[in-house]
Design an enzyme around this catalytic site. Structure first.
Site, PDB file in Angstrom:
ATOM      1  N   SER A 171       0.784  -1.228   0.000  1.00 21.04           N
ATOM      2  CA  SER A 171       0.000   0.000   0.000  1.00 21.04           C
ATOM      3  C   SER A 171       0.819   1.283   0.000  1.00 21.04           C
ATOM      4  O   SER A 171       0.287   2.337  -0.332  1.00 21.04           O
ATOM      5  CB  SER A 171      -0.947   0.014   1.208  1.00 21.04           C
ATOM      6  OG  SER A 171      -0.208  -0.032   2.419  1.00 21.04           O
ATOM      7  N   HIS A 199      -5.222  -3.581  -3.061  1.00 24.92           N
ATOM      8  CA  HIS A 199      -4.731  -2.574  -4.001  1.00 24.92           C
ATOM      9  C   HIS A 199      -4.515  -3.138  -5.404  1.00 24.92           C
ATOM     10  O   HIS A 199      -4.018  -2.435  -6.277  1.00 24.92           O
ATOM     11  CB  HIS A 199      -3.435  -1.960  -3.483  1.00 24.92           C
ATOM     12  CG  HIS A 199      -3.608  -1.189  -2.215  1.00 24.92           C
ATOM     13  ND1 HIS A 199      -4.003   0.127  -2.185  1.00 24.92           N
ATOM     14  CD2 HIS A 199      -3.467  -1.570  -0.924  1.00 24.92           C
ATOM     15  CE1 HIS A 199      -4.088   0.538  -0.930  1.00 24.92           C
ATOM     16  NE2 HIS A 199      -3.775  -0.471  -0.156  1.00 24.92           N
ATOM     17  N   LYS A 231     -12.022   0.297  -2.569  1.00 17.78           N
ATOM     18  CA  LYS A 231     -10.984   0.911  -3.399  1.00 17.78           C
ATOM     19  C   LYS A 231     -11.457   0.937  -4.856  1.00 17.78           C
ATOM     20  O   LYS A 231     -12.221   1.812  -5.241  1.00 17.78           O
ATOM     21  CB  LYS A 231      -9.655   0.196  -3.184  1.00 17.78           C
ATOM     22  CG  LYS A 231      -9.124   0.414  -1.754  1.00 17.78           C
ATOM     23  CD  LYS A 231      -7.805  -0.239  -1.504  1.00 17.78           C
ATOM     24  CE  LYS A 231      -7.214   0.165  -0.159  1.00 17.78           C
ATOM     25  NZ  LYS A 231      -8.056  -0.158   1.009  1.00 17.78           N
TER      26      LYS A 231
END
Length: 379
Positions: A171, A199, A231
């Site tokens: 991250s 991610h 996300k």
């Protein structure tokens, strides 16, 4: 009588003195900032189709899920989301949690215990760090992306079971874990591999199916995938995607699943719609990666500072000193550009950095503007 809050006041003063104090900064709905700080990698959080699906789900199912998943909190919407997520990443089954953080806590704690050695990359997300601590397992923290260290830990373990945990895309720097080598090591020693794809989902792999799919490991029974819906999918919640035996075990033993109120219908509906948008627009992940690559090149040229080489959408610029990092972030904000400001405990001491996230919907003009401002802010 001593003041029971005095130690908190001293801690607050220390944070302020060392540029470590954090404050909440509520944003307006119409805030006029170029957002290079959020995790909305595909720009779907405000997509009309996604927002409409959230509203429709709230109208149909209500504002809340009304209970834990095992009581009243599971709806047909949750079932559909789990099925679509699992199918998308190539897993046999899925289980939705109310956050990605809780998905990691639930998966690790349920799959490990006192008879288990958990081997963790030293730079995994805080949710995996906390999950290891709560698992009651023996934990070995190995150097970043060091597969040989993982092999040594597995070969010399004293516990009968083992679990290797890693982020796929880390991250802070946005680098990629060596998933094929980690899986080889885990399989050689009879261990499970748990990969946090927070991610990577929506950005890495074929049509954004993640780094596990890109590594050719989708559907392997000894690979457990965790994802967040907050996300690339622009919503909220998390999920574990794995073999059906793993999911059945989590339904019965994962405390953050058993005892937590289920994910509300609105974010479940939004995530399902966002997944549909991603499948209909497979070019979005490539746009996000291309923007990240261009941004990294321009930042390195424009600031003269060390810049990470992105495997996904995260680009970080090393600053070092926490006060300098805060100042640079504030200067960028004054220019209308919002970036992440990473200080301990998010990063080690002396490793403070600005983190830029390159969304799929950014233009070249956006990137050029950001780089010009960053060069001035970091001069």
């Amino acid at each position: 009588m001593s003041d029971p809050l005095e130690h908190l006041r001293r801690a607050a003063a220390d944070r302020a003195a060392n540029a470590m104090r954090r404050t909440l900064r509520p944003r307006a709905a119409d805030e006029d900032l170029l957002d290079l700080a959020s995790n909305d990698y595909l720009g779907l959080a405000r997509d009309p189709q996604v927002s409409a699906a959230a509203a429709a789900a709230a109208v149909r199912w209500g504002a809340g899920s009304t209970g834990s998943r095992l009581v009243t909190g599971s709806t047909e919407l949750h079932r559909d989301l789990e099925s679509e997520l699992a199918s998308f990443v190539g897993a046999a089954a899925g289980l939705v949690f109310s956050s990605g953080y809780l998905a990691n806590l639930g998966a690790v704690a349920a799959l490990a215990g006192e008879d288990t050695l958990v081997i963790s990359d030293r730079l995994v997300h805080a949710s995996l760090v906390d999950a290891c601590r709560l698992s009651r397992a023996e934990v070995a923290v190995v150097p970043h992306t060091d597969v040989d260290a993982v092999r040594r830990s597995l070969a010399h373990r004293r516990r009968p079971r083992a679990l290797v945990v890693t982020d796929s895309v880390f991250s802070v720097d946005g680098d990629l874990a060596p998933l094929v080598a980690l899986h080889d090591a885990a399989r050689e020693h009879g261990a499970l591999l748990l990969v946090d794809e927070a991610h990577a989902l929506g950005v890495v792999g074929p049509s954004g199916r993640g780094a596990v799919a890109a590594a050719g490991l989708a559907g392997e029974p000894d690979v457990v995938v965790t994802v967040t819906l907050s996300k690339s999918l622009g919503s909220q919640g998390g999920a574990v995607l794995a073999d059906a035996v793993v999911v059945e075990h989590l339904v019965n033993t994962a405390r953050p699943f058993v005892f937590d109120t289920g994910l509300a219908p609105a974010p479940a509906g939004a995530a399902l719609a966002a997944l549909g948008v991603l499948q209909a627009r497979p070019e979005l992940p490539e746009h996000a990666r291309a923007n990240a690559a261009r941004l990294a090149t321009l930042l390195a040229e424009g600031t003269g500072r060390p810049v990470s080489s992105p495997a996904a959408a995260v680009v970080s610029v090393l600053v070092g000193d926490p006060a300098d990092t805060v100042t640079a972030a504030e200067r960028l904000r004054a220019e209308g550009i919002l970036v992440g400001c990473f200080r301990p405990p998010s990063v080690p001491d002396g490793d403070c950095r600005l983190r830029f996230t390159a969304r799929a919907d950014l233009t070249n003009a956006d990137l050029d503007r950001a780089v010009r401002a960053a060069a001035t802010a970091l001069a």
